[in-house]
Motif scaffolding. Sequence first.
Motif, PDB file in Angstrom:
ATOM      1  N   ALA A  89      10.001   2.021 -12.639  1.00 29.52           N
ATOM      2  CA  ALA A  89      10.742   2.511 -13.794  1.00 29.52           C
ATOM      3  C   ALA A  89      10.867   4.034 -13.792  1.00 29.52           C
ATOM      4  CB  ALA A  89      10.064   2.056 -15.093  1.00 29.52           C
ATOM      5  N   LYS A  90       9.917   4.704 -13.104  1.00 38.21           N
ATOM      6  CA  LYS A  90       9.935   6.169 -13.065  1.00 38.21           C
ATOM      7  C   LYS A  90      10.370   6.698 -11.700  1.00 38.21           C
ATOM      8  CE  LYS A  90       6.273   6.655 -16.520  1.00 38.21           C
ATOM      9  NZ  LYS A  90       4.915   7.191 -16.800  1.00 38.21           N
ATOM     10  N   ALA A  91      10.997   5.825 -10.912  1.00 36.19           N
ATOM     11  CA  ALA A  91      11.349   6.198  -9.540  1.00 36.19           C
ATOM     12  C   ALA A  91      12.276   7.400  -9.469  1.00 36.19           C
ATOM     13  CB  ALA A  91      11.979   5.009  -8.827  1.00 36.19           C
ATOM     14  N   ASN A  92      13.112   7.585 -10.470  1.00 33.77           N
ATOM     15  CA  ASN A  92      14.040   8.715 -10.468  1.00 33.77           C
ATOM     16  C   ASN A  92      13.436   9.983 -11.053  1.00 33.77           C
ATOM     17  OD1 ASN A  92      16.136   7.166  -9.335  1.00 33.77           O
ATOM     18  ND2 ASN A  92      16.721   6.373 -11.366  1.00 33.77           N
ATOM     19  N   GLU A  93      12.224   9.864 -11.603  1.00 37.08           N
ATOM     20  CA  GLU A  93      11.592  11.005 -12.249  1.00 37.08           C
ATOM     21  C   GLU A  93      10.492  11.630 -11.406  1.00 37.08           C
ATOM     22  OE1 GLU A  93      10.141   9.852 -16.095  1.00 37.08           O
ATOM     23  OE2 GLU A  93      11.745   8.386 -16.359  1.00 37.08           O
ATOM     24  N   LEU A  94       9.765  10.803 -10.654  1.00 35.51           N
ATOM     25  CA  LEU A  94       8.585  11.281  -9.938  1.00 35.51           C
ATOM     26  C   LEU A  94       8.799  11.193  -8.430  1.00 35.51           C
ATOM     27  CD1 LEU A  94       5.815   9.531 -12.070  1.00 35.51           C
ATOM     28  CD2 LEU A  94       6.644  11.877 -12.270  1.00 35.51           C
ATOM     29  N   PRO A  95       8.534  12.263  -7.695  1.00 32.53           N
ATOM     30  CA  PRO A  95       8.708  12.251  -6.238  1.00 32.53           C
ATOM     31  C   PRO A  95       7.702  11.333  -5.566  1.00 32.53           C
ATOM     32  CG  PRO A  95       7.652  14.283  -6.955  1.00 32.53           C
ATOM     33  CD  PRO A  95       8.075  13.563  -8.200  1.00 32.53           C
ATOM     34  N   VAL A  96       8.168  10.617  -4.538  1.00 31.86           N
ATOM     35  CA  VAL A  96       7.288   9.658  -3.859  1.00 31.86           C
ATOM     36  C   VAL A  96       6.327  10.348  -2.899  1.00 31.86           C
ATOM     37  CG1 VAL A  96       8.946   7.774  -4.069  1.00 31.86           C
ATOM     38  CG2 VAL A  96       9.004   9.255  -2.036  1.00 31.86           C
ATOM     39  N   GLY A  97       6.596  11.594  -2.553  1.00 33.62           N
ATOM     40  CA  GLY A  97       5.756  12.283  -1.584  1.00 33.62           C
ATOM     41  C   GLY A  97       4.411  12.716  -2.110  1.00 33.62           C
ATOM     42  N   ASN A  98       4.282  12.896  -3.422  1.00 32.20           N
ATOM     43  CA  ASN A  98       2.993  13.303  -3.979  1.00 32.20           C
ATOM     44  C   ASN A  98       2.578  12.419  -5.162  1.00 32.20           C
ATOM     45  OD1 ASN A  98       4.834  14.235  -5.817  1.00 32.20           O
ATOM     46  ND2 ASN A  98       4.202  16.382  -5.727  1.00 32.20           N
ATOM     47  N   HIS A  99       2.974  11.161  -5.070  1.00 32.01           N
ATOM     48  CA  HIS A  99       2.492  10.123  -5.987  1.00 32.01           C
ATOM     49  C   HIS A  99       2.230   8.856  -5.175  1.00 32.01           C
ATOM     50  CE1 HIS A  99       4.438  12.815  -8.908  1.00 32.01           C
ATOM     51  NE2 HIS A  99       3.588  12.318  -9.789  1.00 32.01           N
ATOM     52  N   PHE A 100       1.248   8.060  -5.601  1.00 31.73           N
ATOM     53  CA  PHE A 100       1.006   6.782  -4.949  1.00 31.73           C
ATOM     54  C   PHE A 100       2.139   5.819  -5.301  1.00 31.73           C
ATOM     55  CE2 PHE A 100      -3.683   7.954  -5.666  1.00 31.73           C
ATOM     56  CZ  PHE A 100      -3.783   8.564  -4.424  1.00 31.73           C
ATOM     57  N   VAL A 101       2.708   5.172  -4.282  1.00 31.18           N
ATOM     58  CA  VAL A 101       3.821   4.241  -4.497  1.00 31.18           C
ATOM     59  C   VAL A 101       3.353   2.798  -4.374  1.00 31.18           C
ATOM     60  CG1 VAL A 101       6.057   3.466  -3.596  1.00 31.18           C
ATOM     61  CG2 VAL A 101       5.554   5.921  -3.782  1.00 31.18           C
ATOM     62  N   CYS A 102       2.710   2.463  -3.261  1.00 33.82           N
ATOM     63  CA  CYS A 102       2.208   1.089  -3.061  1.00 33.82           C
ATOM     64  C   CYS A 102       1.006   1.168  -2.137  1.00 33.82           C
ATOM     65  CB  CYS A 102       3.301   0.201  -2.474  1.00 33.82           C
ATOM     66  SG  CYS A 102       2.782  -1.511  -2.174  1.00 33.82           S
ATOM     67  N   VAL A 103      -0.146   1.421  -2.696  1.00 37.08           N
ATOM     68  CA  VAL A 103      -1.349   1.666  -1.890  1.00 37.08           C
ATOM     69  C   VAL A 103      -1.928   0.352  -1.384  1.00 37.08           C
ATOM     70  CG1 VAL A 103      -3.717   2.522  -1.950  1.00 37.08           C
ATOM     71  CG2 VAL A 103      -1.874   3.824  -3.061  1.00 37.08           C
ATOM     72  N   GLN A 104      -2.200   0.312  -0.078  1.00 36.61           N
ATOM     73  CA  GLN A 104      -2.732  -0.907   0.532  1.00 36.61           C
ATOM     74  C   GLN A 104      -4.221  -0.822   0.821  1.00 36.61           C
ATOM     75  OE1 GLN A 104      -1.623  -3.864   0.949  1.00 36.61           O
ATOM     76  NE2 GLN A 104      -3.298  -4.650   2.205  1.00 36.61           N
ATOM     77  N   SER A 105      -4.720   0.364   1.173  1.00 31.35           N
ATOM     78  CA  SER A 105      -6.141   0.464   1.504  1.00 31.35           C
ATOM     79  C   SER A 105      -6.663   1.873   1.261  1.00 31.35           C
ATOM     80  CB  SER A 105      -6.392   0.067   2.969  1.00 31.35           C
ATOM     81  OG  SER A 105      -5.631   0.849   3.852  1.00 31.35           O
ATOM     82  N   ILE A 106      -7.978   1.961   1.105  1.00 33.52           N
ATOM     83  CA  ILE A 106      -8.672   3.229   0.868  1.00 33.52           C
ATOM     84  C   ILE A 106      -9.944   3.207   1.708  1.00 33.52           C
ATOM     85  CG2 ILE A 106      -7.739   3.776  -1.408  1.00 33.52           C
ATOM     86  CD1 ILE A 106     -10.119   2.323  -2.657  1.00 33.52           C
ATOM     87  N   VAL A 107     -10.154   4.255   2.519  1.00 32.78           N
ATOM     88  CA  VAL A 107     -11.268   4.222   3.464  1.00 32.78           C
ATOM     89  C   VAL A 107     -11.902   5.608   3.567  1.00 32.78           C
ATOM     90  CG1 VAL A 107     -11.993   3.635   5.817  1.00 32.78           C
ATOM     91  CG2 VAL A 107     -10.046   2.444   4.790  1.00 32.78           C
ATOM     92  N   PRO A 108     -13.237   5.730   3.438  1.00 30.84           N
ATOM     93  CA  PRO A 108     -13.909   7.012   3.685  1.00 30.84           C
ATOM     94  C   PRO A 108     -13.910   7.316   5.179  1.00 30.84           C
ATOM     95  CG  PRO A 108     -15.298   5.475   2.436  1.00 30.84           C
ATOM     96  CD  PRO A 108     -14.177   4.693   3.007  1.00 30.84           C
ATOM     97  N   ASP A 109     -13.870   8.605   5.528  1.00 32.94           N
ATOM     98  CA  ASP A 109     -13.834   8.974   6.942  1.00 32.94           C
ATOM     99  C   ASP A 109     -15.195   9.384   7.497  1.00 32.94           C
ATOM    100  OD1 ASP A 109     -14.211  11.446   5.780  1.00 32.94           O
ATOM    101  OD2 ASP A 109     -12.349  12.338   6.514  1.00 32.94           O
ATOM    102  N   GLY A 110     -16.241   9.322   6.672  1.00 34.00           N
ATOM    103  CA  GLY A 110     -17.558   9.732   7.130  1.00 34.00           C
ATOM    104  C   GLY A 110     -17.743  11.233   7.154  1.00 34.00           C
ATOM    105  N   GLN A 111     -16.720  11.967   6.719  1.00 38.05           N
ATOM    106  CA  GLN A 111     -16.760  13.427   6.689  1.00 38.05           C
ATOM    107  C   GLN A 111     -16.678  13.957   5.254  1.00 38.05           C
ATOM    108  OE1 GLN A 111     -17.045  14.763   9.876  1.00 38.05           O
ATOM    109  NE2 GLN A 111     -16.953  12.630  10.564  1.00 38.05           N
ATOM    110  N   GLY A 112     -16.906  13.085   4.274  1.00 36.12           N
ATOM    111  CA  GLY A 112     -16.864  13.504   2.876  1.00 36.12           C
ATOM    112  C   GLY A 112     -15.515  13.356   2.213  1.00 36.12           C
TER     113      GLY A 112
END
Length: 367
Positions: A89-112
Amino acid sequence: MTKSALLAGFASLAALCATAASAQRAASPLTQVAQFEHQATGVAVAADGRRFVNFPRWTDDAPISVAEVMKDGSLRPYPDANWNAWSNAKANELPVGNHFVCVQSIVPDGQGNLWVVDPGAPGNEKILPGAPKLVKIDLKTNQVTKIIPVPEDVALQGTYLNDIRFSPDGKMGYITDSGTRGAIIVVDLDSGESWRALDGHFSTQVDKTVAVALDGQPLRRPDGRQPMFAADGIAISKDGQTLYYQALTGKTLYSIDTRLLARDVEDAQRRSSVATVAQSQVADGLWMSKAGVLYVTSPTDYSIKRLRGSLLETVLTDPRLRWPDTFAEGPDGKIYVTASHIQDTMWFKPGAPPSIRTELFSFAAAR
């Protein structure tokens, strides 16, 4: 038999069933950690024990993409509400480059850091231009410190960035593409450059001989299609030298030497070097534990398995594991796994509501 006696019999039977279910849960090594009102796929646990989950925007009702699971079970948008503010609904208002659009996974890298994998394909359909990306969050400051766009010649239309693993030094990332043309996507996390490896190779593709079934019944969409997901689960050895991966719709676990995924290696050399590790089953998530045990989810029989030599053995089975999806490991010696209830979604169950209840579980890691 009188009506009252019949009702009493039904009540006794219900009580016995409830008691049996409670006993089964008590005997199971699986512990429910949290429950969510929307479909969760990914889970991550930081070195300090903080827990995070993500909710893919496969339907537009997901109110949040990445969240920290607080001690009382509530969810806090992570790293903040603004990153989680995008919706169709906000696709025309918020840029996709600095907002989460469709997150599939989240993983720590062991470096903090916590890395967020955003395929940029809401509804698991068309990729929005500029939306596929990796987002790096400093777990100490809770601030985004880097955004790596995945260009359209790497995240092809039809690509779905699925899961990521990191080299021990935190400099390289390896992502499965579970979309229509499977591949391993390699990312130089310093330069931000990325490239496709094993693109279209049989090891990264859907195995068309595999039929996904649960409780003896084929899992099908209303139009007859079964789940068709290419390279999905991924894990890396403790020394960083071997990458393991498998198509979800598949029955073979493969591996490759990570040195052969470097950009300057000829793809023909990569293709000839892929090794078969084990014959498996339909599998979603893979995880290499701190103890060097490779875990594999098994959605069709509600179980978790581990690799022993060239065989997979069952670690636990629990009917609450409705589509065990993604693993994480905590500093407390526990393995965490999400149950994403794929079979309960409106994709496969006509008339099901967009929102479904899902869970996060844990069990003790093997030594």
